[in-house]
Motif scaffolding. Structure first.
Motif, short mmCIF file in Angstrom:
data_model
loop_
_atom_site.label_atom_id
_atom_site.label_comp_id
_atom_site.label_asym_id
_atom_site.label_seq_id
_atom_site.Cartn_x
_atom_site.Cartn_y
_atom_site.Cartn_z
N ILE A 140 45.91 76.45 80.36
CA ILE A 140 44.90 76.01 81.32
C ILE A 140 44.09 77.23 81.76
CG2 ILE A 140 46.29 74.07 82.13
CD1 ILE A 140 47.00 75.73 84.57
N PRO A 141 42.83 77.00 82.19
CA PRO A 141 42.00 78.12 82.64
C PRO A 141 42.20 78.43 84.11
CG PRO A 141 40.69 76.13 82.53
CD PRO A 141 42.07 75.75 82.07
N LEU A 142 42.08 79.71 84.47
CA LEU A 142 42.07 80.18 85.85
C LEU A 142 40.78 80.98 86.06
CD1 LEU A 142 45.19 79.72 85.34
CD2 LEU A 142 45.55 81.38 87.16
N LEU A 190 41.53 96.75 89.04
CA LEU A 190 40.69 96.66 90.23
C LEU A 190 39.38 95.99 89.85
CD1 LEU A 190 40.57 97.50 93.22
CD2 LEU A 190 39.44 99.59 92.50
N ASN A 191 38.97 95.01 90.65
CA ASN A 191 37.78 94.22 90.37
C ASN A 191 36.73 94.48 91.45
OD1 ASN A 191 38.81 92.14 88.14
ND2 ASN A 191 40.43 92.44 89.64
N ALA A 192 35.48 94.70 91.01
CA ALA A 192 34.41 94.99 91.94
C ALA A 192 33.94 93.72 92.65
CB ALA A 192 33.24 95.63 91.19
N ALA A 193 33.27 93.91 93.80
CA ALA A 193 32.75 92.78 94.56
C ALA A 193 31.70 92.05 93.73
CB ALA A 193 32.17 93.26 95.88
N GLY A 194 31.75 90.71 93.75
CA GLY A 194 30.79 89.90 93.02
C GLY A 194 31.22 89.55 91.61
N ARG A 195 32.36 90.06 91.16
CA ARG A 195 32.78 89.78 89.79
C ARG A 195 33.37 88.38 89.70
NH1 ARG A 195 37.63 92.50 86.17
NH2 ARG A 195 36.97 91.62 84.18
N ASN A 196 33.08 87.68 88.59
CA ASN A 196 33.64 86.37 88.31
C ASN A 196 34.27 86.42 86.92
OD1 ASN A 196 33.22 83.49 86.93
ND2 ASN A 196 33.47 83.18 89.11
N VAL A 197 35.55 86.10 86.82
CA VAL A 197 36.27 86.22 85.56
C VAL A 197 37.13 84.97 85.36
CG1 VAL A 197 38.18 87.45 86.63
CG2 VAL A 197 37.82 87.67 84.18
N THR A 198 37.22 84.54 84.10
CA THR A 198 38.03 83.37 83.74
C THR A 198 39.03 83.79 82.68
OG1 THR A 198 36.21 81.85 84.21
CG2 THR A 198 38.02 81.01 82.85
N VAL A 199 40.32 83.47 82.90
CA VAL A 199 41.37 83.74 81.93
C VAL A 199 42.06 82.43 81.59
CG1 VAL A 199 41.73 86.08 82.76
CG2 VAL A 199 43.04 84.24 83.78
N ARG A 200 42.79 82.42 80.51
CA ARG A 200 43.46 81.20 80.05
C ARG A 200 44.86 81.55 79.58
NH1 ARG A 200 40.93 76.42 78.88
NH2 ARG A 200 42.24 74.85 77.88
N GLY A 201 45.85 80.77 80.00
CA GLY A 201 47.23 81.05 79.61
C GLY A 201 48.11 79.84 79.84
#
Length: 305
Positions: free
Chosen positions: A224-226, A250-261
Motif C-alpha cells: 500500500i502507498p504512504l 531529514l526532510n526539508a519543509a514543503g517536501r511531499n514524498v510517497t513510498v510503497r511497502g
C-alpha cells in the motif's frame, strides 16, 4: 557646576551569556528550576539537558534531535527559539544527515589477488616436484634419464583367487541350530483359502494424497502507498514488514514524498506535529500517545484502517 557634583551615568546591563549553554543555564537558574524538574516535566532525559547546557551536542545524537530538544527547552524557559537556533548553528560542528548512495567495496586490490595466485601456483609446483623426487627414491636423476615418450610399464594385475568349486549337494544350505521349527511351504494343490493372505498395496489410495485438499500457491504480498507532507523540517524513518527501509533522513519543509511497502509499517517522526500522513489514500492521524517530546514512534497496519 563642579564636575564632582555631576550625576553619575547609569551602569550598562551585563551582556547576555556568550554561548548557547550559558544562556539556557542562566534562564533556568533565574527561574529557580533544577534540571531534574524540567526533565520530568518535558519528558527529556536529564543527561540530554545537561549536554545542552554544557554545549556537548555530539553526545545527544543527530542534529534533528538536538534542535527538537532545544526548541522544547527554550520554549519552557521563555527564551526566543530562533535566537537559540542561530547560536546553535554558530557553535555546532555536526553536519546534517545526508543519505549517500552505497558504493561497492573492493575487498582486495586486484594486484594483490594476482600476487596471491602466482604464489599459490609456485607452491603447487614445488609440492609436485617434491612428490616426484620422493617417488623416485630421493633422486631426480632417474626421473630425468627416463624417456619422456615412453609409457610406464604396467604392473601385472594381482592374481585373482579362483572360487572353489563345490558340488550341488554341497551348495545346499545347512539348517541353523536353534532356529525353531521349520515352516513347510503349502502344497501345490492347496485351495486358495489355505494359502497365506497377501496384502494388496496397489488398490488403496496414497495416504499423503488423501489427507487434505491441494493447497494453491500463496498469493502475492499486498503493498500500500504512504504519502507524507512535511510542513516544517522533520526527520522521518519508515520500515515495512519485510524489514525494508522505505524512507530515512531529514526532510526539508514543503517536501511531499510517497513510498510503497508491505504493512505493517514502523514509523519514526522527529517533528511529528509538522508532518501530515496519508495511508492508502486515507488521512491518518499521528498518535500522541507514547511520544517523547515531539518525537513520535508508532506502527501502521492496513487492518487498523
Amino acid at each position: 557646576m563642579d564636575d564632582s557634583e555631576q550625576p553619575s551615568e547609569p551602569k550598562a546591563p551585563p551582556p547576555p551569556p556568550a554561548t548557547l549553554g550559558e544562556r539556557l543555564r542562566a534562564a533556568r537558574l533565574a527561574q529557580d528550576f533544577t534540571v531534574e524538574q524540567l526533565s520530568t516535566e518535558l519528558r527529556i532525559e536529564a543527561k540530554q539537558l545537561h549536554a545542552l547546557e554544557e554545549n556537548r551536542f555530539e553526545q545527544i545524537g543527530v542534529p534533528v534531535f538536538i534542535k527538537g530538544y532545544l526548541k522544547q527547552y527554550g520554549t519552557r524557559l521563555g527564551l526566543n527559539v530562533p535566537d537559540l537556533l542561530a547560536l546553535y548553528y554558530k557553535q555546532t560542528t555536526l553536519a546534517e544527515v545526508q543519505i549517500q548512495p552505497s558504493r561497492t567495496i573492493k575487498l582486495r586490490d586486484e594486484r594483490q589477488i594476482t600476487a596471491w595466485a602466482v604464489a599459490a601456483i609456485v607452491l603447487l609446483l614445488v609440492i609436485v616436484g617434491l612428490g616426484v623426487w620422493w617417488w623416485n627414491g630421493g633422486s631426480f636423476g632417474a626421473a630425468l634419464s627416463a624417456p619422456s615418450t615412453a609409457a610406464p610399464a604396467a604392473e601385472p594385475p594381482p592374481a585373482v583367487a579362483q572360487p572353489e568349486r563345490v558340488t550341488p549337494s554341497e551348495q545346499r544350505p545347512q539348517p541353523l541350530e536353534d532356529a525353531g521349527p521349520a515352516i513347510e511351504p503349502p502344497a501345490p494343490d492347496a485351495p486358495p483359502s489355505e494359502l497365506p493372505a497377501v496384502a494388496d498395496v496397489t488398490e488403496g489410495p496414497d495416504d499423503g494424497a488423501t489427507e487434505g485438499p491441494d493447497d494453491g500457491p500463496a498469493g502475492p504480498a499486498v503493498t500500500i502507498p504512504l504519502e507524507l507532507t512535511f510542513d516544517a523540517e522533520s526527520w522521518a524513518e519508515i520500515t515495512d514488514a519485510r524489514g525494508e527501509r522505505l524512507l530515512f533522513g531529514l526532510n526539508a519543509a514543503g517536501r511531499n514524498v510517497t513510498v510503497r511497502g508491505e504493512p505493517p509499517f514502523a514509523i519514526v517522526l522527529g517533528n511529528a506535529d509538522s508532518v501530515r500522513l496519508v495511508v492508502d489514500g486515507e488521512p491518518y492521524t499521528i498518535p500522541r500517545r507514547g511520544r517523547q517530546g515531539n518525537l513520535a514512534r508508532f506502527s501502521v497496519d492496513i487492518a487498523e484502517e
